[in-house]
Every structure is written in structure tokens, then in C-alpha cells.
Scaffold this motif. Sequence first.
Motif, PDB file in Angstrom:
ATOM      1  N   GLU A  11       0.845  -1.190   0.000  1.00  0.00           N
ATOM      2  CA  GLU A  11       0.000   0.000   0.000  1.00  0.00           C
ATOM      3  C   GLU A  11       0.878   1.236   0.000  1.00  0.00           C
ATOM      4  O   GLU A  11       1.967   1.247   0.569  1.00  0.00           O
ATOM      5  CB  GLU A  11      -0.887   0.043   1.249  1.00  0.00           C
ATOM      6  N   LYS A  12       0.388   2.306  -0.655  1.00  0.00           N
ATOM      7  CA  LYS A  12       1.134   3.557  -0.614  1.00  0.00           C
ATOM      8  C   LYS A  12       0.199   4.714  -0.917  1.00  0.00           C
ATOM      9  O   LYS A  12      -0.870   4.528  -1.524  1.00  0.00           O
ATOM     10  CB  LYS A  12       2.289   3.539  -1.608  1.00  0.00           C
ATOM     11  N   LEU A  13       0.594   5.907  -0.484  1.00  0.00           N
ATOM     12  CA  LEU A  13      -0.168   7.096  -0.801  1.00  0.00           C
ATOM     13  C   LEU A  13       0.322   7.655  -2.133  1.00  0.00           C
ATOM     14  O   LEU A  13       1.524   7.767  -2.370  1.00  0.00           O
ATOM     15  CB  LEU A  13      -0.016   8.151   0.299  1.00  0.00           C
ATOM     16  N   VAL A  14      -0.618   7.996  -2.980  1.00  0.00           N
ATOM     17  CA  VAL A  14      -0.312   8.534  -4.303  1.00  0.00           C
ATOM     18  C   VAL A  14      -1.028   9.866  -4.450  1.00  0.00           C
ATOM     19  O   VAL A  14      -2.221   9.966  -4.165  1.00  0.00           O
ATOM     20  CB  VAL A  14      -0.779   7.570  -5.415  1.00  0.00           C
ATOM     21  N   LYS A  15      -0.288  10.893  -4.874  1.00  0.00           N
ATOM     22  CA  LYS A  15      -0.905  12.206  -5.062  1.00  0.00           C
ATOM     23  C   LYS A  15      -1.431  12.309  -6.488  1.00  0.00           C
ATOM     24  O   LYS A  15      -0.680  12.173  -7.452  1.00  0.00           O
ATOM     25  CB  LYS A  15       0.090  13.329  -4.784  1.00  0.00           C
ATOM     26  N   ALA A  16      -2.736  12.533  -6.609  1.00  0.00           N
ATOM     27  CA  ALA A  16      -3.384  12.659  -7.910  1.00  0.00           C
ATOM     28  C   ALA A  16      -4.492  13.702  -7.794  1.00  0.00           C
ATOM     29  O   ALA A  16      -5.187  13.753  -6.781  1.00  0.00           O
ATOM     30  CB  ALA A  16      -3.969  11.316  -8.351  1.00  0.00           C
ATOM     31  N   ASN A  17      -4.622  14.541  -8.802  1.00  0.00           N
ATOM     32  CA  ASN A  17      -5.593  15.643  -8.750  1.00  0.00           C
ATOM     33  C   ASN A  17      -5.426  16.498  -7.497  1.00  0.00           C
ATOM     34  O   ASN A  17      -6.397  17.021  -6.955  1.00  0.00           O
ATOM     35  CB  ASN A  17      -7.031  15.117  -8.838  1.00  0.00           C
ATOM     36  N   GLY A  18      -4.194  16.580  -7.009  1.00  0.00           N
ATOM     37  CA  GLY A  18      -3.896  17.436  -5.864  1.00  0.00           C
ATOM     38  C   GLY A  18      -4.217  16.842  -4.511  1.00  0.00           C
ATOM     39  O   GLY A  18      -4.096  17.533  -3.490  1.00  0.00           O
ATOM     40  N   HIS A  19      -4.594  15.552  -4.458  1.00  0.00           N
ATOM     41  CA  HIS A  19      -4.959  14.923  -3.192  1.00  0.00           C
ATOM     42  C   HIS A  19      -4.275  13.573  -3.044  1.00  0.00           C
ATOM     43  O   HIS A  19      -3.918  12.936  -4.038  1.00  0.00           O
ATOM     44  CB  HIS A  19      -6.481  14.757  -3.091  1.00  0.00           C
ATOM     45  N   ASN A  20      -4.121  13.124  -1.803  1.00  0.00           N
ATOM     46  CA  ASN A  20      -3.464  11.853  -1.527  1.00  0.00           C
ATOM     47  C   ASN A  20      -4.489  10.717  -1.460  1.00  0.00           C
ATOM     48  O   ASN A  20      -5.460  10.790  -0.704  1.00  0.00           O
ATOM     49  CB  ASN A  20      -2.690  11.920  -0.208  1.00  0.00           C
TER      50      ASN A  20
END
Length: 289
Positions: A11-20
Motif C-alpha cells: 500500500e502507498k499514498l499517491v498524489k493525484a488531482n492534488g490529493h493523496n
Amino acid sequence: MFISFISLSQEKLVKANGHNFNVYLKGFENRKPNTPAIIFENGMGVDLGNWNTVIEQISKFSPVLAYDRASVGKSEKVFQMPTVKVVAENLKAILQTLDVPPPYILVGHSLGGLYIRSYAGFYPNEIAGLVFIDPADFTETKNDWNDIFRKMDVPEKKIDEMLYSRLYQQNSKVDSLNFGPWSEAQVLNELRRTDFAEIAKLPLPSVPIYFFVGGKFEVPIERRSKDFDQEAFFHIKNNSNMERWKKLIYSSNRGGTLIYLTNSGHYIQRDDPKSVISNIKVLVESLKN
């Protein structure tokens, strides 16, 4: 709320469209060109741990990606209504950020079924297959709903009262603490009020379409309606839904299947994970031909 047993290392946090967004991936290191990736879409307010009974086994024959929508699970809280367009755009951004190109097999449970139908309509050329697991019925109209009660001989006045209560007497006060589950419920109700007009106008890609339907009535006696026989309602509604879903399958020249599981409730991936895994494998194998 389900506890996730998925390895945290995947699992990981991904920043997309300005959000995590919290994302889980597995099996992409061996992905061959044009091999479909399987993308999971969770039910209302539920995190990606919802798939922990099936996702590891499925990753052995196809790359998989699951994620938490905004304001759900470990994803960032975002005070934006999760309309079908917003959710589709967020998923699109996640896939692009992670460099996960199409084709995709989309797998959606409950409300997730509504979201994958919408994504497939916005981006039809990206889709290789659609798998609906006891989905929120995006083909239903208010008249379809009323017809169920007519078959049960409920008086028309009572039917009108129940429909009004269901769609127009909801508490609209914003629940900032539980915004994700609350806002997703609001979006579903708004779509029901319009007979899912926004989704109905979207194209349906010509791909294999699978439906899993749970036939087990699970509502405890103390939570059943005092206005009508809820178990009878459940079975009539299931039959009504399946007739419309069969038409959806027939509308694709690639066909598909409808799997009715009498011993499974709403969470089919938990009640009968082997059926979900094996049938998704059949779908993946059929795309190789």
C-alpha cells in the motif's frame, strides 16, 4: 468497517488531482503489453480491505490495483461531492500518475458498481471487461421501484409515501466527520431521483459483462420494515434487477454472464470468494483468445 489484511508494504499514498489516495498494487512487475489490469472499486464508504479475501489470489494471474476513494479509508479527506464524474476523474489521475495504462477490467462492489459503469462510459476505449458484484442498481427507475410494491399489493398511497420518504426526506445536514460515506449516500440518492439519467446517457463499451448477485436475505428481524414484508421485497427486487441486468449483458456483442449465488449475501467476495476468483480468471483467460 473492515480490517485490511493486505500487506502494508504493497500500500502507498499517491498524489493525484492534488490529493493523496491510498492505493494497493500487486503484479505489475510482470505485466505484458495489452494485458488487462484489474481495477477494484469499493462499496459505499468501505476501504480497500474489502477485497482482502480475493485480491491476493487474483494477483497471481493478473495485475491488480485497489484504492480508497477520497475521504474513505486512508485516503485524504476532501470536501467535494463524489459525483460519478469526480470519482472517474480521480481514478483516471491515479492510473496516469502510477503509469498504469489500459486496458482495464473494472470490478465494482455495491456502489462501486455504479462508479465502474460511469468510468466505462467516460472512458469506453480503456475497458476490456466489467464485473459487477451485487451492485447498486444504476438501471432502476422510480417506477421499477414502485412496481415491486405493486406486486406485493401495497396500496398506491402507501407506495407514494415510501418513495417520498426514501428519496426526498433525507437529512441533508453535512456530516463532516464521516464525509466520505455520507457524501456517497447523497450522490446515490440524487442519482435515484433522476432515474440515473447521468449514467444512462453514457455509452456502454462492447466488452464482456459479468454480474454476481447475492440471493441470501440478511436483514435482522429487528431492522426489518414494519410497512411491508422485507424478505419478499428482497427476492422480487432481485428478480427485477436481474431481468434488467440480463438486457445490459445482451446489449454487448461480447456477451457475459450472470451468477446468482443463493448462499451469498451482499458481500459476495467474502461469502464465496472462490466463485469471484474463478470467474474473474475465466474472464481474463477469455480475453486472451
